[in-house]
Design a protein around this motif. Sequence first.
Motif: not given
Length: 252
Positions: A1-6, A32-37, A68-76, A165-171
């Motif tokens: 289970m992964s989590t993307l937090e904003i 993970s597994g959720q769809t947010h419109a 992303l799972d607690g890791e700072d995406v903005l630093a990547m 096969s990403p963990k999270f897809a932004v469409l």
Amino acid sequence: MSTLEIRDLHVSVETPEGAKQILRGVDLSVSSGQTHAIMGPNGSGKSTLAYSIAGHPKYEVTSGEVLLDGEDVLAMTVDERARAGLFLAMQYPVEVAGVTVSNFLRTAKTAIDGKAPALRQWVGDVRTAMENLRMDPVFAERNVNEGFSGGEKKRHEILQMELLSPKFAVLDETDSGLDVDALRIVSEGVNRVKSTTDVGVLLITHYTRILNYITPDFVHVFVDGRVAEQGGPELAERLEAEGYDRYLVGTN
């Protein structure tokens, strides 16, 4: 289970008149597994959210966090975000002259996984994914997005999503410019990936028609760079009937 937090995300973009704030404190959590419109009128910040998550240099994050799972995406860096499991299907995919679809896909897969895929298995996976998306085999030898129709570009985006096969897809407005048949095929592709993986999806759209094929778990209405309302699929049905007018009173 992964989590993307904003968390409390504020984003500005440089214009000829100076910096303009677009996002004004966005909070959102996708598992993970959720769809947010993500829905809302034009100019409400939907695409800005997508490109900020992906790391587009045009967009400056002035405050807030993306984890992303607690890791700072903005630093990547952008490539680090991709390897961490983030994928962006762009509203307007760019042409890459001189690079074939087959070379592009295998290079991307190798970069994300850290090793080249086994050739025989990879060729079979690509062939199957293309067949599912009703793509002619010769498509693989065309240059990336060069001379592609709108439907071909969007099918290619979903082809990438399926193979990488990403963990999270932004469409980002994947439904824009598609006729009914192409919309159905692209939507089937998204649903197929969701049925076989735990990918979490942020589905950005202006209209509700794609939600007739992809059922969201949550709907978030963006207005003036903020989440004005959120709910379940029934919220999208209400937007279809009523539009966005009631959110716009007093925002201009």
